[in-house]
Design an enzyme around this catalytic site. Sequence first.
Site, PDB file in Angstrom:
ATOM      1  N   LYS A  45      69.172   8.709  34.191  1.00 32.60           N
ATOM      2  CA  LYS A  45      69.281   9.907  33.222  1.00 32.60           C
ATOM      3  C   LYS A  45      70.607  10.762  33.602  1.00 32.60           C
ATOM      4  O   LYS A  45      70.644  11.616  33.337  1.00 32.60           O
ATOM      5  CB  LYS A  45      68.241  10.721  32.795  1.00 32.60           C
ATOM      6  CG  LYS A  45      66.848   9.887  32.307  1.00 32.60           C
ATOM      7  CD  LYS A  45      65.886  10.639  31.744  1.00 32.60           C
ATOM      8  CE  LYS A  45      64.616   9.891  31.392  1.00 32.60           C
ATOM      9  NZ  LYS A  45      64.015   9.027  32.150  1.00 32.60           N
ATOM     10  N   ARG A  46      71.671  10.193  33.979  1.00 34.26           N
ATOM     11  CA  ARG A  46      72.880  10.917  34.501  1.00 34.26           C
ATOM     12  C   ARG A  46      73.811  11.312  33.331  1.00 34.26           C
ATOM     13  O   ARG A  46      73.755  10.520  32.501  1.00 34.26           O
ATOM     14  CB  ARG A  46      73.753  10.107  35.401  1.00 34.26           C
ATOM     15  CG  ARG A  46      72.939   9.635  36.798  1.00 34.26           C
ATOM     16  CD  ARG A  46      72.509  10.800  37.573  1.00 34.26           C
ATOM     17  NE  ARG A  46      72.109  10.650  38.987  1.00 34.26           N
ATOM     18  CZ  ARG A  46      70.967  10.754  39.330  1.00 34.26           C
ATOM     19  NH1 ARG A  46      69.639  10.972  38.662  1.00 34.26           N
ATOM     20  NH2 ARG A  46      70.792  10.256  40.690  1.00 34.26           N
TER      21      ARG A  46
END
Length: 287
Positions: A107-108
């Site tokens: 989830k960057r």
Amino acid sequence: MPEHSTNAAGGRAPLGARLRAAMDARGPLCVGIDPHPGLLAAWGLNDDAAGLERFSLTVLEAVGEQAAAVKPQVALFERHGSAGIAVLERLLAACTEAGVLSIADAKRGDIGSTMAAYADAWLRDGSPLAADSVTLSPYLGYESLRPALDLAAATGRGVFVLGLTSNPEGASVQHVGAERSVAARIVDAAAAENAAASPLGSTGLVIGATVGSALGDLGIDLAAANAPILAPGLGAQGATGEDLRKTFGAAYANVLATSSRDILKAGPEPAALRNAAARTLEGLPQP
């Protein structure tokens, strides 16, 4: 697995084509590799790097021939520091060796050179953390993800962009705008990335399996997005296969149903994990 034309830069078929082939051959199941402390304890493993590695490689070995993809939850490796990241590197390499598609659930999301560095870590050929795809957060603006989108396209990898999540807090951002909601705009942006792709695009979307009527309420047409849909929430979080078919409708054929705890709790014996994965697959209706 069927062959597809390779990407000239990355030397591999695009992620969408490889995922479509894997889903057609094995079924639409993604198994989360989530080494929670409680699961490690239930398996009789220590909450350390050695336990983490035993857990992760056991799951991969057990379900690798059944799952279209596996999804390591990066945070549960990061909590062990550098030793945990080293385990994740070995797991991702083992996925590649076994021919199992990997989704790094990281989830960057950031801007500029920082986003480029995240892309380099997860999507560059030769990176020790290179996965087949990575989850991304678009909430600094969809175009902030451009370094990852472009690198994924260049290397034949893919991304899964958070679109419509099932946590209660998500609606306060994702539902804003009604018929032109934030979520709808993210889906539209992914659709533009996938417009020329066949048989499936490589810019996927994360849409919670338990979002219920939200897709219809917000006027979102997922089928038109030509996107693989990562749908967490099957099993322990309450969603069933019939729920998935009802929720996703015409886009159901592109749904990669994700189950973690419901399968992982069957361990540590590989045969028990395989049986749990098989039962989960049996509960997924045909498109």
